[in-house]
Write an enzyme that holds these catalytic residues in place. Sequence first.
Site, mmCIF file in Angstrom:
data_model
loop_
_atom_site.group_PDB
_atom_site.id
_atom_site.type_symbol
_atom_site.label_atom_id
_atom_site.label_comp_id
_atom_site.label_asym_id
_atom_site.label_seq_id
_atom_site.Cartn_x
_atom_site.Cartn_y
_atom_site.Cartn_z
ATOM 1 N N THR A 146 -1.653 16.509 5.119
ATOM 2 C CA THR A 146 -0.608 16.428 3.882
ATOM 3 C C THR A 146 -0.180 17.346 3.283
ATOM 4 O O THR A 146 0.310 17.551 2.712
ATOM 5 C CB THR A 146 -1.820 15.086 2.819
ATOM 6 N N ASP A 265 0.732 6.240 3.462
ATOM 7 C CA ASP A 265 -0.449 6.581 4.361
ATOM 8 C C ASP A 265 -1.838 6.312 4.349
ATOM 9 O O ASP A 265 -2.385 5.694 5.400
ATOM 10 C CB ASP A 265 -0.370 8.596 3.598
ATOM 11 N N HIS A 269 -4.019 4.975 7.633
ATOM 12 C CA HIS A 269 -5.056 5.172 7.783
ATOM 13 C C HIS A 269 -6.463 4.047 8.078
ATOM 14 O O HIS A 269 -6.498 4.216 9.139
ATOM 15 C CB HIS A 269 -5.809 5.378 6.992
ATOM 16 N N ASP A 312 5.856 13.574 4.829
ATOM 17 C CA ASP A 312 4.762 15.491 5.281
ATOM 18 C C ASP A 312 4.677 14.484 6.490
ATOM 19 O O ASP A 312 4.859 16.112 7.458
ATOM 20 C CB ASP A 312 4.284 14.996 4.490
ATOM 21 N N HIS A 313 4.291 13.288 7.392
ATOM 22 C CA HIS A 313 4.304 13.446 8.433
ATOM 23 C C HIS A 313 3.854 12.202 8.796
ATOM 24 O O HIS A 313 4.415 11.040 7.839
ATOM 25 C CB HIS A 313 2.567 14.334 8.616
ATOM 26 N N HIS A 426 -3.093 11.108 12.209
ATOM 27 C CA HIS A 426 -2.377 11.843 11.346
ATOM 28 C C HIS A 426 -2.752 13.940 11.635
ATOM 29 O O HIS A 426 -3.690 13.380 10.826
ATOM 30 C CB HIS A 426 -1.819 12.340 10.543
#
Length: 490
Positions: A146, A265, A269, A312-313, A426
């Site tokens: 992040t 995100d 997780h 961001d990913h 990630h």
Amino acid sequence: MGSDSILTPIIKPMPIPTQVEEEVEEEDPPIPTTALLSFNTDHSSSPTPSKPTTTTLLFISLLLTTFISLSAALTFAFLFFSHTSQPIPQFARPLTKLNHPVVLLISSDGFRFGYQFKTPTPNIHRLINQGTEADLGLIPVFPTLTFPNHYAIATGLYPAYHGIINNLFFDPHTGDTFFMGSHDPKWWLGEPLWETVVNHGLKAATYFWPGSEVKKGSWTCPEDLCKHFNYSVPFEERVDTVLQYFDLPSSEIPVFMTLYFEDPDHQGHKVGADDPEITEAVARIDRMIGRLIQGLEQRGVFEDVSIIMVGDHGMVGTCDKKLFFLEDLSPWIEIPQDWVQSYSPLLAIRPPPSFSPVDIVAKMNEGLNSGKVENGKNLKVYLKEELPSRLHYSGSDRIPPIVGLIEESFKVEQKRSERKECGGSHGYDNAFFSMRTIFIGHGPQFARGRKVPSFENVQIYNLVTSILNIQGAPNNGTASFPKSILLPRH
Ligand SMILES: [Zn+2]
């Protein structure tokens, strides 16, 4: 000793390796990964036709010839008349209400490329269909975490050059620790967009973005325009606050704004990339985009604002028995816990100065390649200087000398334990397709319904300065990149 005197430059004066490729972007083929979509390509073959007689054949061929000549004439007439009357728009659309370009940069954290198909996302798809999209997603920088990525988007620099090389790391010169709440400007190198904008005498407003609370250069993080991260602020309130900036007199509207959501995100997780909880989080982000579009429309500025929506990913599941234990390497080399700065998904080791990193890497790889270490083939250890150059992950003393690349979905742990957990992660190699995120641009300079090849997020800095028509700071993006994405102004 005052803290200022130890601010020795950690990064050598920046000879920034700018990319030299012209129109064609460097894009390594993504490493195959669990597909989010699958297509059924199984076509049944057509039955063999029976043989027609000669007269029928002659008749059919005459009929065909007549048909072909007629349609050719019609096509020609259509092209001739339509060509002059309906030119394809090739220039940026003029602003109708605002008196200067405004860029609104939105980030949805961990929005893996493909999430937009998990559930109906009418608002995100409105931006996609009426804007420009990175066809197979936006490529994050390595490590796909992040803070390194948000700050790469804001500065156009790879982490080795913008300084935020991980979410947590140590400065080998001072022994100081960087963590996500560190706002000391000594950590944050480069020139983020909000600083560039203010340097030009223009106004910027940040509703959360890693690095935006750092007072640096001419950016003072003014109270009314710079929000301090607080995950308990409802998403609706964030959207509504950004909308209120458009109620200001046109000349006072900030030219650059950020808006950040920590979802999906947060859910990724907990439950990995393929859980109904993700679907719900994606639907909620879509509702926020809908709320934003509606608010902009009510103010008559939706078509004037340049909206850039990114993540961001990506995210990948980390369940099963995909674990690797450092203790298994002890027949070759002991790696004590206090040498390890990060385990997963980026293994980072800084041994004490008396040990030779070359020797440690050789012994680790000997063990990993011996076939005797569980999951050994899914971890590859490098001296940072010998990492693949496409990762751009060696040019900073903050990066520990030894870096291990882990196969996607795998995790490294110090030793075996009873703990079993499933979730998502990630941070892996940015060549994994699962680490990709989205890029959508909507506004006067973005062509409608256009797909562009995937590109790295360090290109976004130049894209924003180009829309705002201001000179940006030196960075790792390609100078010609904005031209390949944006419609030219008249
Ligand atoms: Zn995350």
